[in-house]
Design a protein around this motif. Structure first.
Motif, PDB file in Angstrom:
ATOM      1  N   TYR A  48       0.637  -1.192   0.047  1.00  0.00           N
ATOM      2  CA  TYR A  48      -0.105   0.006   0.123  1.00  0.00           C
ATOM      3  C   TYR A  48       0.781   1.406  -0.025  1.00  0.00           C
ATOM      4  O   TYR A  48       0.258   2.293  -0.491  1.00  0.00           O
ATOM      5  N   GLN A  49       2.038   1.281   0.723  1.00  0.00           N
ATOM      6  CA  GLN A  49       2.684   2.331   0.668  1.00  0.00           C
ATOM      7  C   GLN A  49       4.031   2.652  -0.305  1.00  0.00           C
ATOM      8  O   GLN A  49       4.227   3.890  -0.852  1.00  0.00           O
ATOM      9  N   LEU A  50       4.120   1.723  -1.109  1.00  0.00           N
ATOM     10  CA  LEU A  50       5.025   1.754  -2.172  1.00  0.00           C
ATOM     11  C   LEU A  50       4.489   1.143  -3.608  1.00  0.00           C
ATOM     12  O   LEU A  50       5.219   0.716  -4.363  1.00  0.00           O
ATOM     13  N   GLU A  51       3.269   1.048  -3.758  1.00  0.00           N
ATOM     14  CA  GLU A  51       2.762   0.272  -4.974  1.00  0.00           C
ATOM     15  C   GLU A  51       3.078   1.084  -6.145  1.00  0.00           C
ATOM     16  O   GLU A  51       3.193   0.663  -7.299  1.00  0.00           O
ATOM     17  N   ASP A  52       3.497   2.507  -6.053  1.00  0.00           N
ATOM     18  CA  ASP A  52       3.908   3.202  -7.211  1.00  0.00           C
ATOM     19  C   ASP A  52       5.445   3.243  -7.466  1.00  0.00           C
ATOM     20  O   ASP A  52       5.935   3.725  -8.449  1.00  0.00           O
ATOM     21  N   SER A  53       6.170   2.459  -6.569  1.00  0.00           N
ATOM     22  CA  SER A  53       7.486   2.630  -6.592  1.00  0.00           C
ATOM     23  C   SER A  53       8.178   1.114  -7.042  1.00  0.00           C
ATOM     24  O   SER A  53       7.404   0.095  -7.197  1.00  0.00           O
ATOM     25  N   ASP A  54       9.216   1.142  -7.320  1.00  0.00           N
ATOM     26  CA  ASP A  54       9.944  -0.080  -7.545  1.00  0.00           C
ATOM     27  C   ASP A  54      10.756  -0.798  -6.544  1.00  0.00           C
ATOM     28  O   ASP A  54      11.068  -1.836  -6.768  1.00  0.00           O
ATOM     29  N   SER A  55      10.434  -0.272  -5.305  1.00  0.00           N
ATOM     30  CA  SER A  55      10.834  -0.850  -3.946  1.00  0.00           C
ATOM     31  C   SER A  55      10.336  -2.014  -3.674  1.00  0.00           C
ATOM     32  O   SER A  55       9.054  -2.308  -3.916  1.00  0.00           O
ATOM     33  N   LEU A  56      11.057  -3.004  -3.064  1.00  0.00           N
ATOM     34  CA  LEU A  56      10.875  -4.258  -2.710  1.00  0.00           C
ATOM     35  C   LEU A  56      11.163  -4.567  -1.487  1.00  0.00           C
ATOM     36  O   LEU A  56      12.119  -4.294  -0.998  1.00  0.00           O
ATOM     37  N   PHE A  57      10.332  -4.871  -0.362  1.00  0.00           N
ATOM     38  CA  PHE A  57      10.312  -4.865   0.742  1.00  0.00           C
ATOM     39  C   PHE A  57      10.137  -6.326   1.714  1.00  0.00           C
ATOM     40  O   PHE A  57      10.459  -6.712   2.531  1.00  0.00           O
ATOM     41  N   LEU A  58       9.323  -7.230   0.742  1.00  0.00           N
ATOM     42  CA  LEU A  58       8.913  -8.537   1.283  1.00  0.00           C
ATOM     43  C   LEU A  58       9.687  -9.438   0.545  1.00  0.00           C
ATOM     44  O   LEU A  58       9.645  -9.741  -0.622  1.00  0.00           O
ATOM     45  N   ILE A  59      10.773 -10.182   1.192  1.00  0.00           N
ATOM     46  CA  ILE A  59      11.346 -11.280   0.589  1.00  0.00           C
ATOM     47  C   ILE A  59      11.553 -12.441   1.516  1.00  0.00           C
ATOM     48  O   ILE A  59      10.825 -12.378   2.496  1.00  0.00           O
ATOM     49  N   LEU A 153      20.154  -2.413   2.630  1.00  0.00           N
ATOM     50  CA  LEU A 153      19.195  -1.348   3.507  1.00  0.00           C
ATOM     51  C   LEU A 153      17.762  -1.623   3.118  1.00  0.00           C
ATOM     52  O   LEU A 153      17.136  -1.759   4.045  1.00  0.00           O
ATOM     53  N   PHE A 154      17.396  -1.733   2.037  1.00  0.00           N
ATOM     54  CA  PHE A 154      15.807  -1.903   1.655  1.00  0.00           C
ATOM     55  C   PHE A 154      15.838  -2.941   0.628  1.00  0.00           C
ATOM     56  O   PHE A 154      16.404  -2.738  -0.736  1.00  0.00           O
ATOM     57  N   PRO A 155      15.498  -4.174   0.960  1.00  0.00           N
ATOM     58  CA  PRO A 155      14.726  -4.511   2.094  1.00  0.00           C
ATOM     59  C   PRO A 155      15.059  -5.092   3.070  1.00  0.00           C
ATOM     60  O   PRO A 155      14.529  -5.252   4.041  1.00  0.00           O
ATOM     61  N   VAL A 156      16.483  -5.638   2.884  1.00  0.00           N
ATOM     62  CA  VAL A 156      16.998  -6.414   4.117  1.00  0.00           C
ATOM     63  C   VAL A 156      17.108  -5.758   5.394  1.00  0.00           C
ATOM     64  O   VAL A 156      16.304  -6.326   6.575  1.00  0.00           O
ATOM     65  N   LEU A 157      17.676  -4.892   5.787  1.00  0.00           N
ATOM     66  CA  LEU A 157      17.746  -4.109   6.906  1.00  0.00           C
ATOM     67  C   LEU A 157      16.553  -3.561   7.391  1.00  0.00           C
ATOM     68  O   LEU A 157      15.927  -3.804   8.808  1.00  0.00           O
ATOM     69  N   SER A 158      15.635  -3.229   6.724  1.00  0.00           N
ATOM     70  CA  SER A 158      14.168  -2.520   7.000  1.00  0.00           C
ATOM     71  C   SER A 158      13.210  -3.541   7.540  1.00  0.00           C
ATOM     72  O   SER A 158      12.563  -3.507   8.624  1.00  0.00           O
ATOM     73  N   GLY A 159      13.540  -4.716   6.812  1.00  0.00           N
ATOM     74  CA  GLY A 159      12.478  -5.856   7.074  1.00  0.00           C
ATOM     75  C   GLY A 159      12.998  -6.515   8.363  1.00  0.00           C
ATOM     76  O   GLY A 159      12.317  -7.074   9.033  1.00  0.00           O
ATOM     77  N   ALA A 160      14.276  -6.583   8.502  1.00  0.00           N
ATOM     78  CA  ALA A 160      14.884  -7.225   9.764  1.00  0.00           C
ATOM     79  C   ALA A 160      14.680  -6.349  11.049  1.00  0.00           C
ATOM     80  O   ALA A 160      14.283  -7.005  12.114  1.00  0.00           O
ATOM     81  N   LEU A 161      14.738  -5.329  10.786  1.00  0.00           N
ATOM     82  CA  LEU A 161      14.244  -4.457  11.968  1.00  0.00           C
ATOM     83  C   LEU A 161      12.811  -4.387  12.370  1.00  0.00           C
ATOM     84  O   LEU A 161      12.613  -4.471  13.648  1.00  0.00           O
TER      85      LEU A 161
END
Length: 196
Positions: A48-59, A153-161
């Protein structure tokens, strides 16, 4: 001396393993709720927060981390140092291997996993899902490969935190669950095993 030490280590391991299998309904509930909230926050953030972005946070390796951090909280492999350090070191190794040897999957996949294991062992941050984090840096989609070192940093550190913060809350709600374990706990177990 070596035989005695081996037997003691085996007793210690059996005790920890046995203790972790004694999970009552309340513990199962908190394990479920913690993992649901932890993974849910990361998935919500991505969807929901990054739907327009190419970022990936769930691995995928976060699923395996959730099993350790919410289901086997007394394991040395589930402790915060291992969770954060294992993922970060493995991500660094995986990205480095990917950048040095791109498109040689038969070499980069085993190299990334094997080097991440050794790196985690040297730094005392062994966390089994870290191997998957390193592997994802090599075999992941172009979306992941394009991230380069920012994958750390993104997605690894952010998700682990996120997983760690949720674990610190949900694993300490009841008096029967303590996370992270402290050294006194380990000493008490060793004394108990030596008295037998």
């Amino acid at each position: 001396m070596l035989k005695k030490r081996f037997k003691r280590t085996l007793r210690y391991s059996k005790y920890i393993y046995y203790k972790e299998t004694l999970v009552n309904r309340e513990e199962k509930f908190w394990s479920f709720l913690g993992s649901f909230i932890g993974i849910g926050i990361i998935a919500f953030w991505q969807n929901y927060q990054l739907e327009d972005s190419d970022s990936l946070f769930l691995i995928g390796s976060f699923g395996a981390s959730s099993v350790l951090v919410y289901g086997i909280i007394q394991s040395p492999l589930a402790q915060p140092r291992n969770l954060i350090g294992g993922h970060l070191i493995s991500a660094f190794v995986g990205v480095s291997v990917q950048l040095l040897l791109p498109d040689i999957i038969w070499l980069t996949a085993p190299l990334a996993v094997s080097l991440s294991i050794i790196a985690m062992q040297f730094t005392k941050t062994l966390h089994p899902p870290g191997g998957a984090t390193a592997l994802l840096a090599v075999i992941g989609s172009e979306k992941i490969k394009v991230l380069g070192y920012s994958y750390i940093l993104f997605p690894v550190l952010s998700g682990a935190l996120v997983l760690l913060l949720v674990a610190l809350i949900f694993n300490n709600i009841t008096p029967n669950r303590r996370y992270p374990i402290n050294r006194n706990y380990k000493k008490r177990i060793r004394k108990l095993l030596l008295l037998r």
